[in-house]
Design an enzyme around this catalytic site. Sequence first.
Site, mmCIF file in Angstrom:
data_model
loop_
_atom_site.group_PDB
_atom_site.id
_atom_site.type_symbol
_atom_site.label_atom_id
_atom_site.label_comp_id
_atom_site.label_asym_id
_atom_site.label_seq_id
_atom_site.Cartn_x
_atom_site.Cartn_y
_atom_site.Cartn_z
ATOM 1 N N LYS A 1 -7.152 -8.438 -14.138
ATOM 2 C CA LYS A 1 -5.915 -9.222 -14.018
ATOM 3 C C LYS A 1 -5.744 -10.029 -15.293
ATOM 4 O O LYS A 1 -6.703 -10.265 -16.018
ATOM 5 C CB LYS A 1 -6.009 -10.150 -12.806
ATOM 6 C CG LYS A 1 -6.015 -9.394 -11.477
ATOM 7 C CD LYS A 1 -5.406 -10.215 -10.363
ATOM 8 C CE LYS A 1 -5.468 -9.513 -9.031
ATOM 9 N NZ LYS A 1 -4.384 -8.555 -8.801
ATOM 10 N N ASP B 1 -11.389 -5.546 -4.480
ATOM 11 C CA ASP B 1 -9.926 -5.474 -4.424
ATOM 12 C C ASP B 1 -9.392 -4.171 -5.028
ATOM 13 O O ASP B 1 -8.423 -3.602 -4.529
ATOM 14 C CB ASP B 1 -9.341 -6.685 -5.178
ATOM 15 C CG ASP B 1 -7.832 -6.786 -5.027
ATOM 16 O OD1 ASP B 1 -7.353 -6.738 -3.882
ATOM 17 O OD2 ASP B 1 -7.140 -6.918 -6.060
ATOM 18 N N HIS C 1 -8.945 1.753 -4.763
ATOM 19 C CA HIS C 1 -7.964 2.451 -5.605
ATOM 20 C C HIS C 1 -8.634 3.297 -6.698
ATOM 21 O O HIS C 1 -8.330 4.463 -6.865
ATOM 22 C CB HIS C 1 -7.023 1.451 -6.286
ATOM 23 C CG HIS C 1 -6.271 0.572 -5.333
ATOM 24 N ND1 HIS C 1 -5.861 0.993 -4.093
ATOM 25 C CD2 HIS C 1 -5.838 -0.715 -5.439
ATOM 26 C CE1 HIS C 1 -5.208 0.007 -3.480
ATOM 27 N NE2 HIS C 1 -5.183 -1.036 -4.278
ATOM 28 N N LYS D 1 0.597 -4.381 -18.183
ATOM 29 C CA LYS D 1 0.356 -3.627 -16.947
ATOM 30 C C LYS D 1 0.287 -2.158 -17.308
ATOM 31 O O LYS D 1 1.195 -1.627 -17.939
ATOM 32 C CB LYS D 1 1.488 -3.863 -15.945
ATOM 33 C CG LYS D 1 1.286 -3.078 -14.642
ATOM 34 C CD LYS D 1 2.209 -3.542 -13.545
ATOM 35 C CE LYS D 1 2.037 -2.738 -12.276
ATOM 36 N NZ LYS D 1 0.935 -3.127 -11.432
ATOM 37 N N HIS E 1 -2.572 2.298 -1.163
ATOM 38 C CA HIS E 1 -1.231 2.636 -1.661
ATOM 39 C C HIS E 1 -1.260 3.412 -2.975
ATOM 40 O O HIS E 1 -0.295 4.065 -3.334
ATOM 41 C CB HIS E 1 -0.333 1.394 -1.749
ATOM 42 C CG HIS E 1 -0.574 0.504 -2.919
ATOM 43 N ND1 HIS E 1 -1.623 -0.374 -2.997
ATOM 44 C CD2 HIS E 1 0.108 0.346 -4.078
ATOM 45 C CE1 HIS E 1 -1.562 -1.023 -4.144
ATOM 46 N NE2 HIS E 1 -0.528 -0.599 -4.825
ATOM 47 N N GLU F 1 -3.505 -5.173 -15.102
ATOM 48 C CA GLU F 1 -2.326 -5.913 -14.635
ATOM 49 C C GLU F 1 -2.090 -7.119 -15.526
ATOM 50 O O GLU F 1 -3.055 -7.722 -16.020
ATOM 51 C CB GLU F 1 -2.566 -6.435 -13.223
ATOM 52 C CG GLU F 1 -2.759 -5.374 -12.183
ATOM 53 C CD GLU F 1 -2.956 -6.007 -10.812
ATOM 54 O OE1 GLU F 1 -1.959 -6.282 -10.165
ATOM 55 O OE2 GLU F 1 -4.111 -6.252 -10.426
ATOM 56 N N ARG G 1 3.961 -16.165 12.363
ATOM 57 C CA ARG G 1 3.711 -17.461 13.005
ATOM 58 C C ARG G 1 4.940 -18.368 12.937
ATOM 59 O O ARG G 1 5.103 -19.287 13.711
ATOM 60 C CB ARG G 1 2.577 -18.155 12.256
ATOM 61 C CG ARG G 1 1.322 -18.275 13.063
ATOM 62 C CD ARG G 1 0.267 -18.930 12.247
ATOM 63 N NE ARG G 1 0.387 -18.542 10.834
ATOM 64 C CZ ARG G 1 -0.235 -19.132 9.829
ATOM 65 N NH1 ARG G 1 -0.993 -20.154 10.035
ATOM 66 N NH2 ARG G 1 -0.090 -18.706 8.580
ATOM 67 N N LYS H 1 1.104 7.065 -4.983
ATOM 68 C CA LYS H 1 1.780 7.014 -6.293
ATOM 69 C C LYS H 1 1.999 8.435 -6.819
ATOM 70 O O LYS H 1 1.101 9.274 -6.766
ATOM 71 C CB LYS H 1 0.945 6.191 -7.290
ATOM 72 C CG LYS H 1 0.949 4.693 -6.933
ATOM 73 C CD LYS H 1 0.338 3.857 -8.031
ATOM 74 C CE LYS H 1 0.134 2.415 -7.589
ATOM 75 N NZ LYS H 1 1.298 1.555 -7.736
#
Length: 457
Positions: free
Chosen positions: A328, A232, A237, A333, A175, A213, A44, A179
């Site tokens: 989170k 999420d 995942h 991590k 994704h 994480e 944008r 890995k």
Amino acid sequence: MKNKGIIIFGGTGDLAYRKLLPALYNLHCLGLLPEDYKVVGVGRRDYSKEDYIEIIRKWTSEFSRLKYTDKDFFEFSKRIIYYQMDMTKVAQYRNLLADLDYVNGRTESGWTYYYAVPPKIFGFITDGIRLAGCPLKGAKVIIEKPFGDTMDAAEYIYKNLKQCFSQENIFFIDHYLGKEMIINIMTLRFANAIFGGVWNRNFIEKVEINAFEEVGVGTRGGYYDKSGAMVDMVQNHLFQILSIVAMERPTDSSPEAIKAAQTKLFKELKDIEDPHKIDQLLVMGQYKGYLEEDKIDPESTTETYVALKLGIENDRWRGVPFYLRTGKKMGQKKSEVVISFKSTAGGAQSNKLVIEIQPDEGVKLDFNIKKPGTENTIEKVDMDFCQSCVLENRQNTPEAYERLLMASMDEDRSLFSQWNQIEICWKYINRIMEIYHRFSDKLHVYEPGQEGPLNNF
Ligand code: BG6
């Protein structure tokens, strides 16, 4: 059809800057992009091409896996085009695509459309492309998760996409499937008799799949507050990892056989028997301070932590608990799969196999030996294969997005999710969430930087 280029909707977003453009830069440096391949960022903001390239330079130099050099970037930047438009205005797509895909006389397309935007924009893009008379035969589309905020929305998105793209050209990206160590799970299981032979309920006590994480929601509060950790992370995942860990050996190594084995496994997830006991299967938490984060509803009950205990109803796994955990603002991590074997008679500790996914990549196995000396005591020792400790391995391991962008160019679908899997996982998660809201609704507040809520069910 030759790959002509990629059009990134959301070209000025976090995902494009941190992951997609650095991945494309790496592929460029490795000589893996076709010579005249173009990278089109759609956003944008009112940037000139030069502004856009300067911004990408900054992010790429910070996030590229391979060493950034001005020379390589200069060459890479020749591929870049910036196109400014409001992605919710379907009439504007005609101008964009007139230059790229919709050229008089052309009947096929080598373009890939990448939807790196929130799911509420997906429909506008698909409609815009269709109204502009595109895509032409052969064009591909890559969709970022979450595939809709709800199951209904996901169904709508898919239906809409199918009116525009042929089914085999719709790539649902997850994704985690790109890995290194997740891809490696299949080799570990199926190329080693010592693991393959004991990969079942006779030998395995429990399986844990963790993805923790250190970071919080950061700048993504607007999206995250609507999805939460279950949608999420777990539904996509962690379920994908679960299916690779637990599936039967695929009948061959084709993408179709691998997907079929995973899908069969998803269908065998055990239903919740007693909804009143949901607290024994599911723990949800929210980190302290979440409510003060940017774009978060101050009364939000969105979970930032999930621990879920699952069962699988088949001969291989009946009775073995699978624990899926993600959070989170945890102490560190770390993503890993931990396989705990059953104890033998005689009181020795059980063996454990740990597949380390990130940040370290490797495999650890512990086992019992006789402690050296005159006494006959048993002690536990570790075999530790640290794949990422070797510089060469680190340098040769592509980032997940590099691998997945390449796979879509090569039409390798084994590294992508597919609609029937997404549908089963959505349904399963929906049912769990309904039961949770009806019979529990407990949200444990946890301290950032620690281990999350207690969940030793
Ligand atoms: C994304 C989630 O899919 O994965 C993010 O939307 C999460 O919330 C991220 O932070 C984790 O990815 P990785 O590769 O850092 O483990």
